[in-house]
Design a protein around this motif. Structure first.
Motif, PDB file in Angstrom:
ATOM      1  N   GLU A 172       0.388  -1.477   0.143  1.00  0.00           N
ATOM      2  CA  GLU A 172      -0.409   0.051  -0.112  1.00  0.00           C
ATOM      3  C   GLU A 172       0.678   1.596   0.259  1.00  0.00           C
ATOM      4  OE1 GLU A 172      -3.471   0.320   2.861  1.00  0.00           O
ATOM      5  OE2 GLU A 172      -3.468  -1.977   2.705  1.00  0.00           O
ATOM      6  N   ALA A 173       2.289   1.071   1.218  1.00  0.00           N
ATOM      7  CA  ALA A 173       2.910   2.075   0.412  1.00  0.00           C
ATOM      8  C   ALA A 173       3.380   2.732  -0.935  1.00  0.00           C
ATOM      9  CB  ALA A 173       4.392   2.221   1.695  1.00  0.00           C
ATOM     10  N   LEU A 174       3.635   1.487  -1.254  1.00  0.00           N
ATOM     11  CA  LEU A 174       5.196   1.773  -2.438  1.00  0.00           C
ATOM     12  C   LEU A 174       3.726   2.679  -3.532  1.00  0.00           C
ATOM     13  CD1 LEU A 174       6.278  -1.608  -2.852  1.00  0.00           C
ATOM     14  CD2 LEU A 174       7.210   1.170  -2.277  1.00  0.00           C
ATOM     15  N   ALA A 175       2.328   2.135  -3.650  1.00  0.00           N
ATOM     16  CA  ALA A 175       0.988   2.826  -4.174  1.00  0.00           C
ATOM     17  C   ALA A 175       0.222   4.078  -3.613  1.00  0.00           C
ATOM     18  CB  ALA A 175       0.163   1.777  -4.634  1.00  0.00           C
ATOM     19  N   GLY A 176       1.378   4.549  -2.728  1.00  0.00           N
ATOM     20  CA  GLY A 176       0.198   5.783  -1.739  1.00  0.00           C
ATOM     21  C   GLY A 176       0.160   6.971  -2.723  1.00  0.00           C
ATOM     22  N   GLN A 177      -0.634   7.767  -2.294  1.00  0.00           N
ATOM     23  CA  GLN A 177      -0.905   8.658  -2.873  1.00  0.00           C
ATOM     24  C   GLN A 177      -0.553  10.376  -2.639  1.00  0.00           C
ATOM     25  OE1 GLN A 177      -4.977   9.265  -1.552  1.00  0.00           O
ATOM     26  NE2 GLN A 177      -5.731   7.494  -3.390  1.00  0.00           N
ATOM     27  N   SER A 178       0.400   9.776  -1.529  1.00  0.00           N
ATOM     28  CA  SER A 178       1.702  11.442  -1.237  1.00  0.00           C
ATOM     29  C   SER A 178       2.915  10.589  -0.831  1.00  0.00           C
ATOM     30  CB  SER A 178       0.458  12.399  -0.659  1.00  0.00           C
ATOM     31  OG  SER A 178       0.523  11.634   0.925  1.00  0.00           O
ATOM     32  N   LYS A 179       3.183  11.709  -0.658  1.00  0.00           N
ATOM     33  CA  LYS A 179       4.571  11.309   0.522  1.00  0.00           C
ATOM     34  C   LYS A 179       4.164  10.531   1.788  1.00  0.00           C
ATOM     35  CE  LYS A 179       8.262  13.615  -2.751  1.00  0.00           C
ATOM     36  NZ  LYS A 179       8.868  14.057  -2.774  1.00  0.00           N
ATOM     37  N   LYS A 180       2.916  11.578   2.026  1.00  0.00           N
ATOM     38  CA  LYS A 180       2.500  11.369   3.879  1.00  0.00           C
ATOM     39  C   LYS A 180       2.394   9.886   4.103  1.00  0.00           C
ATOM     40  CE  LYS A 180      -0.223  13.709   7.304  1.00  0.00           C
ATOM     41  NZ  LYS A 180      -0.778  15.098   7.696  1.00  0.00           N
ATOM     42  N   ASP A 181       1.801  10.035   3.028  1.00  0.00           N
ATOM     43  CA  ASP A 181       0.689   8.432   2.588  1.00  0.00           C
ATOM     44  C   ASP A 181       2.017   7.592   2.822  1.00  0.00           C
ATOM     45  OD1 ASP A 181      -1.516   6.737   2.960  1.00  0.00           O
ATOM     46  OD2 ASP A 181      -0.952   6.945   0.716  1.00  0.00           O
ATOM     47  N   PHE A 182       3.181   7.774   2.168  1.00  0.00           N
ATOM     48  CA  PHE A 182       3.834   6.225   2.075  1.00  0.00           C
ATOM     49  C   PHE A 182       4.633   6.201   3.536  1.00  0.00           C
ATOM     50  CE2 PHE A 182       8.279   5.696   1.807  1.00  0.00           C
ATOM     51  CZ  PHE A 182       8.510   4.486   1.116  1.00  0.00           C
ATOM     52  N   ALA A 183       5.298   7.243   4.215  1.00  0.00           N
ATOM     53  CA  ALA A 183       5.601   7.407   5.385  1.00  0.00           C
ATOM     54  C   ALA A 183       4.435   6.899   6.301  1.00  0.00           C
ATOM     55  CB  ALA A 183       5.528   9.251   5.894  1.00  0.00           C
ATOM     56  N   ALA A 184       3.388   7.826   6.174  1.00  0.00           N
ATOM     57  CA  ALA A 184       2.558   6.246   7.344  1.00  0.00           C
ATOM     58  C   ALA A 184       1.899   4.995   7.022  1.00  0.00           C
ATOM     59  CB  ALA A 184       0.394   7.037   7.232  1.00  0.00           C
ATOM     60  N   LYS A 185       1.970   4.361   6.367  1.00  0.00           N
ATOM     61  CA  LYS A 185       1.711   3.207   5.286  1.00  0.00           C
ATOM     62  C   LYS A 185       3.357   2.171   6.326  1.00  0.00           C
ATOM     63  CE  LYS A 185      -2.257   2.900   4.425  1.00  0.00           C
ATOM     64  NZ  LYS A 185      -4.011   2.254   5.140  1.00  0.00           N
ATOM     65  N   MET A 186       4.422   2.422   6.025  1.00  0.00           N
ATOM     66  CA  MET A 186       5.615   2.453   6.043  1.00  0.00           C
ATOM     67  C   MET A 186       5.914   2.027   7.299  1.00  0.00           C
ATOM     68  SD  MET A 186       7.459   0.647   3.720  1.00  0.00           S
ATOM     69  CE  MET A 186       7.571   1.157   2.103  1.00  0.00           C
ATOM     70  N   ALA A 187       4.836   3.224   8.058  1.00  0.00           N
ATOM     71  CA  ALA A 187       4.929   3.237   9.848  1.00  0.00           C
ATOM     72  C   ALA A 187       3.891   2.202  10.515  1.00  0.00           C
ATOM     73  CB  ALA A 187       4.602   4.523  10.582  1.00  0.00           C
ATOM     74  N   ILE A 188       3.089   1.568   9.722  1.00  0.00           N
ATOM     75  CA  ILE A 188       2.094   0.690  10.160  1.00  0.00           C
ATOM     76  C   ILE A 188       2.832  -0.403   9.915  1.00  0.00           C
ATOM     77  CG2 ILE A 188       0.344  -0.659   9.642  1.00  0.00           C
ATOM     78  CD1 ILE A 188      -1.381   1.963   9.233  1.00  0.00           C
ATOM     79  N   ALA A 189       3.410  -0.809   8.459  1.00  0.00           N
ATOM     80  CA  ALA A 189       4.128  -2.198   8.344  1.00  0.00           C
ATOM     81  C   ALA A 189       5.472  -1.737   9.465  1.00  0.00           C
ATOM     82  CB  ALA A 189       5.064  -1.223   6.968  1.00  0.00           C
ATOM     83  N   SER A 190       5.907  -1.208  10.193  1.00  0.00           N
ATOM     84  CA  SER A 190       6.973  -0.940  11.084  1.00  0.00           C
ATOM     85  C   SER A 190       6.167  -1.954  12.568  1.00  0.00           C
ATOM     86  CB  SER A 190       7.708   0.008  11.477  1.00  0.00           C
ATOM     87  OG  SER A 190       8.619  -0.183  12.249  1.00  0.00           O
ATOM     88  N   LYS A 191       4.852  -0.562  13.216  1.00  0.00           N
ATOM     89  CA  LYS A 191       4.652  -1.519  14.280  1.00  0.00           C
ATOM     90  C   LYS A 191       4.107  -2.930  13.961  1.00  0.00           C
ATOM     91  CE  LYS A 191       2.871   2.168  15.555  1.00  0.00           C
ATOM     92  NZ  LYS A 191       1.829   3.875  15.261  1.00  0.00           N
ATOM     93  N   GLU A 192       3.713  -3.448  12.628  1.00  0.00           N
ATOM     94  CA  GLU A 192       3.330  -4.987  12.465  1.00  0.00           C
ATOM     95  C   GLU A 192       4.580  -5.729  12.562  1.00  0.00           C
ATOM     96  OE1 GLU A 192       0.698  -5.831  12.398  1.00  0.00           O
ATOM     97  OE2 GLU A 192      -1.003  -4.172  11.322  1.00  0.00           O
ATOM     98  N   ALA A 193       5.791  -5.507  12.463  1.00  0.00           N
ATOM     99  CA  ALA A 193       6.693  -6.289  12.553  1.00  0.00           C
ATOM    100  C   ALA A 193       6.997  -6.004  13.682  1.00  0.00           C
ATOM    101  CB  ALA A 193       8.360  -5.891  11.375  1.00  0.00           C
TER     102      ALA A 193
END
Length: 122
Positions: free
Chosen positions: A49-70
């Protein structure tokens, strides 16, 4: 960023977790198996989802969620190891992989947030 390292590593990790999930279910450890597979597969889903993000903010938010899941996945793996549900050798490599994913994702999030802050200052 289509051939990103984090995309491939998170996908490969999820495949390995699915195998452990199957084993845990065979051993009748249904609840912990469900928790593990949910958090572990969510890492890669959020990266996608981050890689398909609509903005840089969206990208960062989705990567942060991925980090929490890790981080959550690492918790479940340590719990599985320390409770003796699975022999240590079977889980240690997965723990190491989850820690590697966490380091990569943390770096991506920090870099993304630094860039976002710099852009908002300009």
């Amino acid at each position: 960023m289509q051939n990103s390292i984090i995309k491939q590593k998170s996908y490969d990790f999820a495949l390995r977790i699915i195998k452990l999930h199957q084993f845990l279910r065979e051993q009748k450890h249904f609840e912990i198996a469900a928790q593990l597979v949910k958090s572990a597969t969510s890492i890669g889903a959020n990266v996608e989802e981050a890689l398909a993000g609509q903005s840089k903010k969206d990208f960062a938010a989705k990567m942060a969620i991925a980090s929490k899941e890790a981080r959550e996945t690492n918790y479940w793996l340590r719990l599985i190891r320390d409770s003796g549900l699975v022999r240590r050798g079977r889980v240690e490599k997965l723990i190491a992989s989850s820690e590697e994913l966490l380091k990569i994702l943390t770096s991506i999030v920090k870099t993304s947030m630094t860039k976002l802050r710099a852009e908002t200052k300009n």
